[in-house]
Design a protein around this motif. Structure first.
Motif, PDB file in Angstrom:
ATOM      1  N   ASP A  73       0.841  -1.218   0.000  1.00 44.31           N
ATOM      2  CA  ASP A  73       0.000   0.000   0.000  1.00 44.31           C
ATOM      3  C   ASP A  73       0.868   1.257   0.000  1.00 44.31           C
ATOM      4  OD1 ASP A  73       1.009  -0.668   2.453  1.00 44.31           O
ATOM      5  OD2 ASP A  73      -0.631   0.204   3.603  1.00 44.31           O
ATOM      6  N   TRP A  74       1.870   1.280  -0.861  1.00 40.41           N
ATOM      7  CA  TRP A  74       2.824   2.405  -0.935  1.00 40.41           C
ATOM      8  C   TRP A  74       2.077   3.702  -1.227  1.00 40.41           C
ATOM      9  CZ3 TRP A  74       8.208   1.729  -0.382  1.00 40.41           C
ATOM     10  CH2 TRP A  74       8.986   2.871  -0.634  1.00 40.41           C
ATOM     11  N   ARG A  75       2.348   4.727  -0.416  1.00 44.95           N
ATOM     12  CA  ARG A  75       1.698   6.028  -0.597  1.00 44.95           C
ATOM     13  C   ARG A  75       2.736   7.135  -0.550  1.00 44.95           C
ATOM     14  NH1 ARG A  75      -2.618   5.963   4.037  1.00 44.95           N
ATOM     15  NH2 ARG A  75      -1.792   8.071   4.221  1.00 44.95           N
ATOM     16  N   ASP A  76       2.647   8.067  -1.496  1.00 46.26           N
ATOM     17  CA  ASP A  76       3.668   9.108  -1.591  1.00 46.26           C
ATOM     18  C   ASP A  76       3.651  10.077  -0.415  1.00 46.26           C
ATOM     19  OD1 ASP A  76       4.751   8.081  -3.864  1.00 46.26           O
ATOM     20  OD2 ASP A  76       3.681   9.405  -5.240  1.00 46.26           O
ATOM     21  N   ASP A  77       2.558  10.086   0.364  1.00 49.32           N
ATOM     22  CA  ASP A  77       2.490  11.013   1.498  1.00 49.32           C
ATOM     23  C   ASP A  77       3.042  10.398   2.788  1.00 49.32           C
ATOM     24  OD1 ASP A  77       0.307   9.221   1.460  1.00 49.32           O
ATOM     25  OD2 ASP A  77      -0.827  10.482   2.855  1.00 49.32           O
ATOM     26  N   LEU A  78       3.516   9.146   2.733  1.00 44.18           N
ATOM     27  CA  LEU A  78       4.013   8.480   3.929  1.00 44.18           C
ATOM     28  C   LEU A  78       5.550   8.473   3.955  1.00 44.18           C
ATOM     29  CD1 LEU A  78       1.684   5.334   4.124  1.00 44.18           C
ATOM     30  CD2 LEU A  78       1.520   7.455   5.447  1.00 44.18           C
ATOM     31  N   PRO A  79       6.150   8.492   5.140  1.00 44.03           N
ATOM     32  CA  PRO A  79       7.610   8.412   5.226  1.00 44.03           C
ATOM     33  C   PRO A  79       8.113   7.042   4.788  1.00 44.03           C
ATOM     34  CG  PRO A  79       6.643   8.214   7.413  1.00 44.03           C
ATOM     35  CD  PRO A  79       5.510   8.544   6.477  1.00 44.03           C
ATOM     36  N   VAL A  80       9.340   7.008   4.277  1.00 41.07           N
ATOM     37  CA  VAL A  80       9.950   5.759   3.818  1.00 41.07           C
ATOM     38  C   VAL A  80      10.912   5.248   4.892  1.00 41.07           C
ATOM     39  CG1 VAL A  80      11.403   4.668   2.056  1.00 41.07           C
ATOM     40  CG2 VAL A  80       9.741   6.442   1.398  1.00 41.07           C
ATOM     41  N   MET A  81      10.772   3.973   5.237  1.00 43.02           N
ATOM     42  CA  MET A  81      11.672   3.304   6.179  1.00 43.02           C
ATOM     43  C   MET A  81      12.461   2.252   5.399  1.00 43.02           C
ATOM     44  SD  MET A  81      10.713   4.808   8.991  1.00 43.02           S
ATOM     45  CE  MET A  81       9.275   5.684   9.645  1.00 43.02           C
ATOM     46  N   LEU A  82      13.774   2.378   5.407  1.00 41.98           N
ATOM     47  CA  LEU A  82      14.653   1.496   4.642  1.00 41.98           C
ATOM     48  C   LEU A  82      15.364   0.517   5.585  1.00 41.98           C
ATOM     49  CD1 LEU A  82      16.196   0.705   2.014  1.00 41.98           C
ATOM     50  CD2 LEU A  82      17.771   2.611   2.505  1.00 41.98           C
ATOM     51  N   VAL A  83      15.281  -0.759   5.248  1.00 42.68           N
ATOM     52  CA  VAL A  83      15.963  -1.802   6.014  1.00 42.68           C
ATOM     53  C   VAL A  83      16.863  -2.571   5.050  1.00 42.68           C
ATOM     54  CG1 VAL A  83      15.694  -3.847   7.481  1.00 42.68           C
ATOM     55  CG2 VAL A  83      13.948  -2.024   7.534  1.00 42.68           C
ATOM     56  N   THR A  84      18.141  -2.673   5.376  1.00 45.29           N
ATOM     57  CA  THR A  84      19.072  -3.432   4.535  1.00 45.29           C
ATOM     58  C   THR A  84      19.746  -4.508   5.382  1.00 45.29           C
ATOM     59  OG1 THR A  84      20.706  -1.667   4.918  1.00 45.29           O
ATOM     60  CG2 THR A  84      19.536  -1.647   2.821  1.00 45.29           C
ATOM     61  N   GLY A  85      20.012  -5.652   4.763  1.00 50.07           N
ATOM     62  CA  GLY A  85      20.691  -6.754   5.448  1.00 50.07           C
ATOM     63  C   GLY A  85      21.619  -7.472   4.492  1.00 50.07           C
ATOM     64  N   GLY A  86      22.538  -8.235   5.033  1.00 52.01           N
ATOM     65  CA  GLY A  86      23.415  -9.050   4.199  1.00 52.01           C
ATOM     66  C   GLY A  86      24.373  -8.257   3.339  1.00 52.01           C
ATOM     67  N   VAL A  87      24.680  -7.002   3.729  1.00 51.37           N
ATOM     68  CA  VAL A  87      25.703  -6.247   2.995  1.00 51.37           C
ATOM     69  C   VAL A  87      27.030  -6.993   3.098  1.00 51.37           C
ATOM     70  CG1 VAL A  87      27.021  -4.096   2.938  1.00 51.37           C
ATOM     71  CG2 VAL A  87      24.543  -4.024   3.254  1.00 51.37           C
ATOM     72  N   HIS A  88      27.311  -7.504   4.281  1.00 52.96           N
ATOM     73  CA  HIS A  88      28.373  -8.493   4.470  1.00 52.96           C
ATOM     74  C   HIS A  88      27.693  -9.855   4.489  1.00 52.96           C
ATOM     75  CE1 HIS A  88      31.080  -5.287   6.525  1.00 52.96           C
ATOM     76  NE2 HIS A  88      31.401  -5.429   5.258  1.00 52.96           N
ATOM     77  N   GLY A  89      27.967 -10.653   3.469  1.00 55.11           N
ATOM     78  CA  GLY A  89      27.205 -11.881   3.293  1.00 55.11           C
ATOM     79  C   GLY A  89      27.338 -12.875   4.432  1.00 55.11           C
ATOM     80  N   TYR A  90      28.459 -12.826   5.150  1.00 54.86           N
ATOM     81  CA  TYR A  90      28.667 -13.817   6.212  1.00 54.86           C
ATOM     82  C   TYR A  90      27.881 -13.491   7.479  1.00 54.86           C
ATOM     83  CZ  TYR A  90      31.943 -10.685   8.703  1.00 54.86           C
ATOM     84  OH  TYR A  90      32.520  -9.628   9.381  1.00 54.86           O
ATOM     85  N   GLU A  91      27.309 -12.298   7.545  1.00 53.72           N
ATOM     86  CA  GLU A  91      26.600 -11.861   8.758  1.00 53.72           C
ATOM     87  C   GLU A  91      25.147 -12.310   8.663  1.00 53.72           C
ATOM     88  OE1 GLU A  91      27.692  -7.716   9.013  1.00 53.72           O
ATOM     89  OE2 GLU A  91      29.811  -8.228   9.168  1.00 53.72           O
ATOM     90  N   THR A  92      24.933 -13.559   9.066  1.00 57.98           N
ATOM     91  CA  THR A  92      23.720 -14.316   8.747  1.00 57.98           C
ATOM     92  C   THR A  92      22.441 -13.660   9.231  1.00 57.98           C
ATOM     93  OG1 THR A  92      25.067 -16.312   8.878  1.00 57.98           O
ATOM     94  CG2 THR A  92      22.681 -16.605   8.926  1.00 57.98           C
ATOM     95  N   SER A  93      22.428 -13.184  10.473  1.00 60.36           N
ATOM     96  CA  SER A  93      21.181 -12.650  11.020  1.00 60.36           C
ATOM     97  C   SER A  93      20.768 -11.347  10.350  1.00 60.36           C
ATOM     98  CB  SER A  93      21.298 -12.445  12.537  1.00 60.36           C
ATOM     99  OG  SER A  93      22.165 -11.355  12.844  1.00 60.36           O
ATOM    100  N   GLY A  94      21.677 -10.707   9.608  1.00 56.12           N
ATOM    101  CA  GLY A  94      21.288  -9.521   8.852  1.00 56.12           C
ATOM    102  C   GLY A  94      20.230  -9.869   7.826  1.00 56.12           C
ATOM    103  N   ALA A  95      20.519 -10.896   7.017  1.00 59.75           N
ATOM    104  CA  ALA A  95      19.555 -11.329   5.992  1.00 59.75           C
ATOM    105  C   ALA A  95      18.340 -12.001   6.627  1.00 59.75           C
ATOM    106  CB  ALA A  95      20.235 -12.274   5.006  1.00 59.75           C
ATOM    107  N   HIS A  96      18.580 -12.940   7.537  1.00 60.32           N
ATOM    108  CA  HIS A  96      17.468 -13.700   8.115  1.00 60.32           C
ATOM    109  C   HIS A  96      16.596 -12.821   9.000  1.00 60.32           C
ATOM    110  CE1 HIS A  96      19.474 -17.903   7.477  1.00 60.32           C
ATOM    111  NE2 HIS A  96      19.655 -17.084   6.452  1.00 60.32           N
ATOM    112  N   GLY A  97      17.223 -11.880   9.723  1.00 59.93           N
ATOM    113  CA  GLY A  97      16.456 -10.970  10.563  1.00 59.93           C
ATOM    114  C   GLY A  97      15.574 -10.046   9.745  1.00 59.93           C
ATOM    115  N   ALA A  98      16.096  -9.553   8.619  1.00 59.12           N
ATOM    116  CA  ALA A  98      15.300  -8.683   7.746  1.00 59.12           C
ATOM    117  C   ALA A  98      14.072  -9.418   7.222  1.00 59.12           C
ATOM    118  CB  ALA A  98      16.163  -8.179   6.586  1.00 59.12           C
ATOM    119  N   LEU A  99      14.278 -10.670   6.804  1.00 56.28           N
ATOM    120  CA  LEU A  99      13.155 -11.467   6.283  1.00 56.28           C
ATOM    121  C   LEU A  99      12.151 -11.804   7.387  1.00 56.28           C
ATOM    122  CD1 LEU A  99      15.183 -13.806   3.919  1.00 56.28           C
ATOM    123  CD2 LEU A  99      13.524 -12.054   3.216  1.00 56.28           C
TER     124      LEU A  99
END
Length: 304
Positions: A73-99
């Motif tokens: 339900d993306w709306r242009d009047d709402l703030p954007v929250m960005l979440v990134t994980g797995g930038v370092h691939g070995y840091e497992t909970s980054g990817a799994h935590g994001a999902l």
């Protein structure tokens, strides 16, 4: 004490050339599957969220599609929250935590915020359980114009249209014992520099932006995570990984100057999480839960 790296590749004091990097690459083997662990989970989320492919890595015939998950339900009047994980691939909970966050909690923010989640920025590194990409480049020092890292360039292109609309960006990382046993010695060897033995902090901590510190925001995240796992104490020098502790469990870096992922937008609120998966006091699930608690606290604070 500073010592020349005794890493098994290269000549101490001499930066790696093409041959040394090729030798290093030949030793990197697949240990797990991006498709099984990440892509299959993303596919199960398609019924509830918008999933888009924002890039594709091609390394010697191995192809890795890069996926982002957005609020339906993306709306242009709402703030954007960005979440990134797995930038370092070995840091497992980054990817799994994001999902896990997307699966369990992203729907809670419908109509209140636009969520954009890139759960595994470095899938080649994820499969090799490594910090670098195949060119021996650290994607998390490569978020700048004309980036040499495809992973970083693809994420920057995804985020570029929203750069000034992102209110909060949290980047999910881990600090592991292998930082000290493998990655720091490899970095010193690659760059022909000396290495100094360091201390791995036991527990969770955060990296704030020294150019735009938000102490109350970081404190809200620390308080939420402390209910899930323990917070890293300062060492005898009052530091964590060589940086002064500015509040319990919080250090600061100049994010944009160091070309770190958390500096890719002009968000008011930014943080990099650091979970400690090698602690005898933390399970893999606790590490994922800590990342989820951090994301929720970060979004809740920014919305409040």
């Amino acid at each position: 004490m500073m010592t020349l790296s005794s890493y098994p590749i290269g000549t101490p004091g001499t930066p790696w050339g093409v041959m040394e990097k090729a030798t290093w690459l030949s030793r990197q083997n697949r240990k797990r599957s991006y498709e099984a662990d990440v892509v299959n989970v993303i596919d199960r989320l398609r019924g509830r969220f918008d999933v888009s492919q924002y890039g594709q890595l091609d390394y010697a015939g191995e192809e890795y599609p890069l996926y982002a998950i957005r609020s339906r339900d993306w709306r242009d009047d709402l703030p954007v929250m960005l979440v990134t994980g797995g930038v370092h691939g070995y840091e497992t909970s980054g990817a799994h935590g994001a999902l896990q966050f997307v699966d369990q909690h992203a729907a809670d923010y419908a109509g209140r915020a636009n969520l954009l989640v890139a759960p595994c920025v470095s899938p080649w590194g994820y499969e090799r359980i490594h910090r670098w990409n195949p060119q021996a480049i650290d994607p998390n020092r490569s978020f700048h114009a004309d980036s040499p890292a495809q992973e970083s360039a693809a994420l920057m292109a995804l985020v570029a249209p929203l750069k000034d609309r992102v209110l909060m960006h949290i980047d999910l990382h881990e600090t592991t014992d292998s930082d000290e046993s493998e990655f720091r010695p490899a970095l010193a060897a690659r760059d022909g520099k000396s290495s100094e033995p360091g201390e791995i902090p036991d527990g969770f901590y955060l990296v704030d932006d020294s150019e735009n510190p938000q102490p109350e925001f970081q404190q809200a995240i620390i308080e939420a995570v402390a209910r899930v796992t323990h917070i890293a104490p300062a060492d005898a020098n009052g530091e964590i990984i060589g940086s002064k502790v500015v509040a319990p469990g919080v250090i600061e870096y100049p994010l944009k100057k160091l070309h770190l992922c958390a500096g890719i937008t002009n968000a008011r609120y930014t943080s990099t999480t650091e979970v400690y998966p090698d602690s005898p006091r933390a399970t893999p699930q606790q590490c994922n839960d800590a990342q989820v608690a951090a994301v929720r606290a970060a979004i809740d604070f920014a919305l409040a």
